[in-house]
Motif scaffolding. Structure first.
Motif, PDB file in Angstrom:
ATOM      1  N   ASP A 157      60.508  47.037  21.886  1.00 35.33           N
ATOM      2  CA  ASP A 157      60.067  47.146  22.988  1.00 35.33           C
ATOM      3  C   ASP A 157      60.400  48.845  23.153  1.00 35.33           C
ATOM      4  N   THR A 158      59.227  50.249  23.222  1.00 32.31           N
ATOM      5  CA  THR A 158      60.451  51.784  23.275  1.00 32.31           C
ATOM      6  C   THR A 158      61.537  51.677  24.072  1.00 32.31           C
ATOM      7  N   ASP A 159      61.121  51.284  25.410  1.00 33.40           N
ATOM      8  CA  ASP A 159      62.989  51.688  25.876  1.00 33.40           C
ATOM      9  C   ASP A 159      63.844  50.800  25.089  1.00 33.40           C
ATOM     10  N   GLY A 160      63.952  50.055  24.790  1.00 30.42           N
ATOM     11  CA  GLY A 160      64.813  49.325  23.848  1.00 30.42           C
ATOM     12  C   GLY A 160      65.231  48.028  24.141  1.00 30.42           C
ATOM     13  N   GLY A 161      64.356  47.244  25.873  1.00 25.46           N
ATOM     14  CA  GLY A 161      64.924  46.151  26.629  1.00 25.46           C
ATOM     15  C   GLY A 161      63.759  44.926  26.652  1.00 25.46           C
ATOM     16  N   GLY A 162      63.075  45.209  25.542  1.00 25.84           N
ATOM     17  CA  GLY A 162      62.819  43.557  25.033  1.00 25.84           C
ATOM     18  C   GLY A 162      61.756  43.810  23.605  1.00 25.84           C
ATOM     19  N   LYS A 163      61.148  43.538  23.171  1.00 24.72           N
ATOM     20  CA  LYS A 163      60.196  43.198  22.225  1.00 24.72           C
ATOM     21  C   LYS A 163      59.529  42.042  21.922  1.00 24.72           C
ATOM     22  N   VAL A 220      54.813  37.145  20.437  1.00 27.16           N
ATOM     23  CA  VAL A 220      54.967  36.863  21.810  1.00 27.16           C
ATOM     24  C   VAL A 220      56.293  37.736  22.563  1.00 27.16           C
ATOM     25  N   HIS A 221      56.087  38.673  23.505  1.00 24.79           N
ATOM     26  CA  HIS A 221      56.792  39.654  23.800  1.00 24.79           C
ATOM     27  C   HIS A 221      57.861  38.532  25.474  1.00 24.79           C
ATOM     28  N   ASP A 222      58.779  38.889  25.268  1.00 24.96           N
ATOM     29  CA  ASP A 222      59.880  39.352  25.882  1.00 24.96           C
ATOM     30  C   ASP A 222      60.092  40.209  26.532  1.00 24.96           C
ATOM     31  N   ARG A 223      61.170  40.623  27.814  1.00 25.52           N
ATOM     32  CA  ARG A 223      61.856  41.447  28.105  1.00 25.52           C
ATOM     33  C   ARG A 223      63.567  41.398  27.701  1.00 25.52           C
ATOM     34  N   HIS A 224      63.865  40.949  26.759  1.00 25.73           N
ATOM     35  CA  HIS A 224      65.511  40.450  26.695  1.00 25.73           C
ATOM     36  C   HIS A 224      65.501  41.437  25.296  1.00 25.73           C
ATOM     37  N   PRO A 225      66.575  42.299  25.077  1.00 28.69           N
ATOM     38  CA  PRO A 225      66.544  42.834  23.869  1.00 28.69           C
ATOM     39  C   PRO A 225      66.900  42.327  22.553  1.00 28.69           C
ATOM     40  N   TYR A 226      67.312  41.358  22.310  1.00 26.31           N
ATOM     41  CA  TYR A 226      68.007  40.818  20.755  1.00 26.31           C
ATOM     42  C   TYR A 226      66.559  40.825  20.209  1.00 26.31           C
ATOM     43  N   GLN A 227      66.671  41.161  18.839  1.00 26.98           N
ATOM     44  CA  GLN A 227      66.021  41.326  17.982  1.00 26.98           C
ATOM     45  C   GLN A 227      66.126  39.573  16.737  1.00 26.98           C
ATOM     46  N   PRO A 228      65.640  38.995  16.431  1.00 28.09           N
ATOM     47  CA  PRO A 228      65.777  37.563  15.881  1.00 28.09           C
ATOM     48  C   PRO A 228      65.335  38.080  14.366  1.00 28.09           C
ATOM     49  N   PRO A 229      65.911  37.989  13.269  1.00 27.94           N
ATOM     50  CA  PRO A 229      65.772  38.527  12.214  1.00 27.94           C
ATOM     51  C   PRO A 229      65.274  37.652  11.377  1.00 27.94           C
ATOM     52  N   LEU A 230      63.955  38.158  11.518  1.00 28.54           N
ATOM     53  CA  LEU A 230      62.624  37.626  10.698  1.00 28.54           C
ATOM     54  C   LEU A 230      62.601  38.180   9.795  1.00 28.54           C
ATOM     55  N   TYR A 231      63.516  38.790   8.995  1.00 33.48           N
ATOM     56  CA  TYR A 231      62.766  39.477   7.648  1.00 33.48           C
ATOM     57  C   TYR A 231      64.014  38.876   6.194  1.00 33.48           C
ATOM     58  N   SER A 234      64.801  37.703  31.339  1.00 32.51           N
ATOM     59  CA  SER A 234      63.080  38.160  31.086  1.00 32.51           C
ATOM     60  C   SER A 234      62.073  36.751  31.806  1.00 32.51           C
ATOM     61  N   PRO A 235      62.093  37.205  32.995  1.00 32.89           N
ATOM     62  CA  PRO A 235      60.967  35.878  33.657  1.00 32.89           C
ATOM     63  C   PRO A 235      59.702  35.343  33.852  1.00 32.89           C
ATOM     64  N   GLN A 236      59.254  36.496  33.248  1.00 35.89           N
ATOM     65  CA  GLN A 236      57.821  36.542  32.270  1.00 35.89           C
ATOM     66  C   GLN A 236      57.958  36.307  30.850  1.00 35.89           C
ATOM     67  N   LEU A 237      57.198  35.963  29.850  1.00 31.24           N
ATOM     68  CA  LEU A 237      56.601  35.894  28.450  1.00 31.24           C
ATOM     69  C   LEU A 237      55.212  36.657  28.346  1.00 31.24           C
ATOM     70  N   THR A 238      54.883  36.913  27.830  1.00 30.46           N
ATOM     71  CA  THR A 238      53.463  37.780  26.765  1.00 30.46           C
ATOM     72  C   THR A 238      52.719  37.074  26.657  1.00 30.46           C
TER      73      THR A 238
END
Length: 141
Positions: free
Chosen positions: A127-133, A86-97, A68-72
């Protein structure tokens, strides 16, 4: 916290390169937005909120930049709520729960403890395509 995220009247979106300077820029932008929205920087929630934001942007820079060369960063607020993502295009979803008793170390451990201590919420939305979060934080004011 009674405010729904969709109903928050103040919003700002910032897209940055996934590089170390993004942490400082995201934090400074948050401070400017808060002042514009007339939320005092000395409010007891703001210091911890800025630390949480810095940790999340740092995690994106350190761990997601390869994909993910950019973040939002999305900032939002209302009279009784501060929220940001904070949004990026890496598919890993960290456990925050889960319980704070199962503490993780490092930045995400700090995020979990601060959010819990402020009676806030932390949610990872893929993300809906699973490619980020997006990692969404909401805190009562």
């Amino acid at each position: 916290m009674s405010t729904q995220l969709e109903a928050l009247p103040y919003r700002h979106v910032l897209t940055l390169p996934s590089e170390p300077s993004a942490v400082r820029i995201a934090r400074e932008t948050a401070e400017l937005a808060l002042v514009e929205w007339r939320i005092g920087l000395r409010h007891p929630t703001i210091g911890p909120a800025l630390l949480i934001l810095s940790e999340l942007v740092t995690n994106s820079v350190r761990h997601a930049a390869v994909l993910s060369p950019q973040l939002t960063v999305i900032y939002a607020a209302g009279k009784d709520c501060l929220a940001f993502a904070v949004h990026d295009r890496h598919p890993y979803q960290p456990p925050l729960y889960g319980s704070v008793a199962a503490r993780s170390t490092g930045g995400l451990g700090i995020v979990k403890e601060l959010v819990h201590g402020l009676n806030g919420t932390a949610v990872v939305r893929p993300d809906t395509d699973g490619g980020g979060k997006s990692v969404w934080i909401s805190l009562p004011l």
